[in-house]
Enzyme design. Structure first.
Site, PDB file in Angstrom:
ATOM      1  N   SER A  13       0.540   6.756  14.975  1.00 54.04           N
ATOM      2  CA  SER A  13      -0.285   7.144  16.129  1.00 54.04           C
ATOM      3  C   SER A  13      -1.094   8.400  15.842  1.00 54.04           C
ATOM      4  O   SER A  13      -2.260   8.518  16.254  1.00 54.04           O
ATOM      5  CB  SER A  13       0.609   7.362  17.354  1.00 54.04           C
ATOM      6  OG  SER A  13       1.191   6.142  17.779  1.00 54.04           O
ATOM      7  N   GLU A  14      -0.500   9.343  15.131  1.00 59.03           N
ATOM      8  CA  GLU A  14      -1.207  10.574  14.800  1.00 59.03           C
ATOM      9  C   GLU A  14      -2.408  10.295  13.894  1.00 59.03           C
ATOM     10  O   GLU A  14      -3.461  10.936  14.017  1.00 59.03           O
ATOM     11  CB  GLU A  14      -0.249  11.561  14.135  1.00 59.03           C
ATOM     12  CG  GLU A  14       0.845  12.083  15.052  1.00 59.03           C
ATOM     13  CD  GLU A  14       1.942  11.076  15.330  1.00 59.03           C
ATOM     14  OE1 GLU A  14       2.712  11.296  16.285  1.00 59.03           O
ATOM     15  OE2 GLU A  14       2.037  10.053  14.599  1.00 59.03           O
ATOM     16  N   TRP A  45       8.735   0.680   1.720  1.00 58.31           N
ATOM     17  CA  TRP A  45       8.523   0.190   3.090  1.00 58.31           C
ATOM     18  C   TRP A  45       7.475  -0.917   3.120  1.00 58.31           C
ATOM     19  O   TRP A  45       6.576  -0.919   3.958  1.00 58.31           O
ATOM     20  CB  TRP A  45       8.163   1.343   4.032  1.00 58.31           C
ATOM     21  CG  TRP A  45       9.245   2.367   4.077  1.00 58.31           C
ATOM     22  CD1 TRP A  45      10.524   2.212   4.531  1.00 58.31           C
ATOM     23  CD2 TRP A  45       9.165   3.715   3.603  1.00 58.31           C
ATOM     24  NE1 TRP A  45      11.249   3.368   4.363  1.00 58.31           N
ATOM     25  CE2 TRP A  45      10.428   4.315   3.803  1.00 58.31           C
ATOM     26  CE3 TRP A  45       8.141   4.490   3.037  1.00 58.31           C
ATOM     27  CZ2 TRP A  45      10.696   5.630   3.457  1.00 58.31           C
ATOM     28  CZ3 TRP A  45       8.417   5.794   2.684  1.00 58.31           C
ATOM     29  CH2 TRP A  45       9.678   6.352   2.898  1.00 58.31           C
ATOM     30  N   LEU A  48       0.823  -1.209   0.000  1.00 61.87           N
ATOM     31  CA  LEU A  48       0.000   0.000   0.000  1.00 61.87           C
ATOM     32  C   LEU A  48       0.857   1.259   0.000  1.00 61.87           C
ATOM     33  O   LEU A  48       0.643   2.169  -0.806  1.00 61.87           O
ATOM     34  CB  LEU A  48      -0.924  -0.009   1.223  1.00 61.87           C
ATOM     35  CG  LEU A  48      -1.814   1.216   1.434  1.00 61.87           C
ATOM     36  CD1 LEU A  48      -2.818   1.365   0.292  1.00 61.87           C
ATOM     37  CD2 LEU A  48      -2.549   1.117   2.778  1.00 61.87           C
ATOM     38  N   GLU A  72       0.903   0.637   9.511  1.00 61.70           N
ATOM     39  CA  GLU A  72      -0.554   0.461   9.491  1.00 61.70           C
ATOM     40  C   GLU A  72      -1.283   1.654  10.107  1.00 61.70           C
ATOM     41  O   GLU A  72      -2.315   1.518  10.764  1.00 61.70           O
ATOM     42  CB  GLU A  72      -0.959  -0.854  10.179  1.00 61.70           C
ATOM     43  CG  GLU A  72      -0.461  -2.072   9.421  1.00 61.70           C
ATOM     44  CD  GLU A  72      -0.960  -3.382   9.993  1.00 61.70           C
ATOM     45  OE1 GLU A  72      -2.141  -3.441  10.398  1.00 61.70           O
ATOM     46  OE2 GLU A  72      -0.176  -4.331  10.035  1.00 61.70           O
ATOM     47  N   GLY A  73      -0.710   2.824   9.887  1.00 58.54           N
ATOM     48  CA  GLY A  73      -1.284   4.065  10.390  1.00 58.54           C
ATOM     49  C   GLY A  73      -0.573   4.526  11.633  1.00 58.54           C
ATOM     50  O   GLY A  73      -0.676   3.895  12.693  1.00 58.54           O
ATOM     51  N   GLN A 130      15.214   0.727  31.588  1.00 60.89           N
ATOM     52  CA  GLN A 130      15.739   1.615  32.625  1.00 60.89           C
ATOM     53  C   GLN A 130      15.955   0.869  33.945  1.00 60.89           C
ATOM     54  O   GLN A 130      16.959   1.079  34.631  1.00 60.89           O
ATOM     55  CB  GLN A 130      14.779   2.788  32.832  1.00 60.89           C
ATOM     56  CG  GLN A 130      15.375   3.959  33.599  1.00 60.89           C
ATOM     57  CD  GLN A 130      16.416   4.720  32.791  1.00 60.89           C
ATOM     58  OE1 GLN A 130      16.477   4.581  31.561  1.00 60.89           O
ATOM     59  NE2 GLN A 130      17.244   5.501  33.451  1.00 60.89           N
ATOM     60  N   GLN A 148      10.462   2.075  46.692  1.00 59.26           N
ATOM     61  CA  GLN A 148       9.144   2.504  46.233  1.00 59.26           C
ATOM     62  C   GLN A 148       9.190   3.065  44.818  1.00 59.26           C
ATOM     63  O   GLN A 148       8.274   2.847  44.015  1.00 59.26           O
ATOM     64  CB  GLN A 148       8.564   3.549  47.191  1.00 59.26           C
ATOM     65  CG  GLN A 148       7.118   3.904  46.875  1.00 59.26           C
ATOM     66  CD  GLN A 148       6.571   4.933  47.835  1.00 59.26           C
ATOM     67  OE1 GLN A 148       6.944   6.106  47.753  1.00 59.26           O
ATOM     68  NE2 GLN A 148       5.708   4.517  48.746  1.00 59.26           N
ATOM     69  N   ARG A 187      17.420  -8.705  42.106  1.00 60.16           N
ATOM     70  CA  ARG A 187      18.600  -7.836  42.129  1.00 60.16           C
ATOM     71  C   ARG A 187      18.808  -7.218  43.513  1.00 60.16           C
ATOM     72  O   ARG A 187      17.911  -6.573  44.064  1.00 60.16           O
ATOM     73  CB  ARG A 187      18.410  -6.731  41.089  1.00 60.16           C
ATOM     74  CG  ARG A 187      19.501  -5.670  41.074  1.00 60.16           C
ATOM     75  CD  ARG A 187      20.794  -6.174  40.493  1.00 60.16           C
ATOM     76  NE  ARG A 187      21.715  -5.087  40.233  1.00 60.16           N
ATOM     77  CZ  ARG A 187      22.976  -5.248  39.866  1.00 60.16           C
ATOM     78  NH1 ARG A 187      23.468  -6.471  39.708  1.00 60.16           N
ATOM     79  NH2 ARG A 187      23.754  -4.218  39.630  1.00 60.16           N
TER      80      ARG A 187
END
Length: 404
Positions: free
Chosen positions: A381-382, A173, A117, A378-379, A351, A293, A282
């Site tokens: 996020s925007e 792509w 596409l 496939e589209g 992290q 916490q 760990r």
């Protein structure tokens, strides 16, 4: 994995898929070459009967397959998903001869499918496709298609029985390119008509004039560019109705967008479980990392977001399976939330692990590379936010504005 809205059989099946992916599929994936189609892996998926389920199961089953495979072997998940994406238009919109030729081979892993596409200048704006299908009627072969607003020329074969149209242009792509055996290709048959002037074609890879180039991308699965130099196609290659190919594309994406979310949820769960194991074992600052916490609250947030994304994915898949009217909105919401969530969860897991997670070959190093692309393909996020807003306003009940 949550049992909410799932039958016990679904839960058992997902556990079996995780085990199969870890034991039978991951070794084949590890022996594959990054950026290349892994045909032994596809053959094993076929032996397990998973590609065949793409054509007999609903959206929820597709999501459960993708989530379960992604948890244990992202390469197997992606290989299966790309087969479905490329072949679903054939299954849903193809003719009997098209289905008979290609779907059994997709099911057993002997044929590789691709969904073509995107173009260099038409990614998120799929209605702006410029790959041209020029009318080919023998003496006037290569002539331009009808003017904007005119009725499209009938897709009939040329007098010599060769081709009705010639495809000229580029796709970029494209997953599984240039190694796929056939492509679902979207081309412009009526210039200037926007989404209403696009036709879907089934194009075998051996058609004259079709060439491809692999692209070196961050994601480890194969992605390439395709060049069409007057590639011949006939009425027998059309998927669905001429000039209504955009609907074929959107029908496919409405099914697969929630399952992209399922892929993301599988990766998020794998990252969350890795973080739980690491922070629970760990030693640091006189205790375990989990005793801090700041650490435990991060893990809680990761779990919260992962579960919320999973439930939205399941809801969108169920909406598709039951024929709900709000599928485009739910599909967009599921893909958006799940892919953004997975990016957050994998990043947080890295992290919490520290430098060890950045070492080549570490699970989280692998997931960190894998998790970025689903927020784009496939589209992006925007685009999903735009779809959601459009659907919200489309279904809003008319009200009298204050002060009118």
């Amino acid at each position: 994995m949550t049992a909410f809205s799932l039958e016990p059989g679904h839960v058992t099946w997902c556990e079996e898929l995780r085990t199969l992916a870890a034991g039978r599929l991951r070794p084949l994936a590890e022996r594959g070459e990054p950026g290349r189609v892994n045909r032994p892996l596809l053959a094993e998926l076929g032996a397990l009967g998973l590609p065949a389920r793409l054509f007999t199961s609903g959206a929820l089953d597709l999501c459960l397959m993708r989530e379960s495979l992604a948890y244990s072997c992202t390469e197997a998940e992606t290989a299966l998903a790309l087969q479905g994406l490329g072949a679903h238009p054939v299954h849903a919109h193809g003719t009997e001869p098209q289905r008979a030729r290609w779907l059994p081979r997709v099911a057993d892993g002997s044929a590789v499918a691709a969904f073509a596409l995107t173009e260099p200048d038409a990614g998120s704006d799929a209605a702006a496709l410029s790959l041209r299908a020029a009318r080919d009627t023998g003496a006037d072969a290569g002539a331009e298609g009808p003017e904007a607003g005119a009725s499209p020329a009938p897709l009939t074969a040329a007098p010599d029985g060769t081709s009705a149209w010639r495809l000229t242009g580029e796709k970029c792509w494209i997953s599984n390119a240039p190694e796929a055996d056939f492509y679902t290709v979207f081309a412009r048959t009526t210039p200037g008509a926007g989404a209403r002037g696009v036709t879907a074609f089934l194009v075998p890879a051996d058609r004259p004039g079709l060439t491809g180039t692999p692209l070196d991308m961050l994601s480890p699965h194969p992605i390439g560019a395709l060049a069409f130099d007057a590639v011949p196609v006939t009425a027998a290659d059309v998927l669905g109705v001429p000039d209504r190919g955009f609907r074929v594309a959107m029908d496919t994406l409405n099914l697969f967008r929630p399952s992209v979310g399922a892929f993301a949820v599988g990766m998020a769960q794998a990252a969350l479980d890795a973080a739980l194991a690491h922070t629970g074992a760990r030693d640091a600052f006189g205790g375990k990392l989990r005793d801090l916490q700041a650490v435990s609250h991060q893990v809680a947030e990761m779990a919260l977001r992962t579960e919320a994304a999973r439930l939205m994915v399941y809801a969108a898949a169920t909406a598709y399976d039951t024929g709900a009217p709000d599928v485009p909105k739910r599909a967009a919401m599921a893909k958006l939330l799940a892919t953004e969530t997975a990016q957050y969860v994998v990043d947080r897991a890295v992290q919490l692990h520290g430098a060890r997670a950045l070492r080549r070959g570490h699970l989280l190093e692998h997931l960190y590379r894998e998790v970025r692309a689903p927020r784009v393909y496939e589209g992006a996020s925007e685009v999903q936010r735009g779809i959601i807003a459009k659907e919200l306003y489309r279904t809003q009940q008319p009200t009298e504005e204050a002060g009118a």
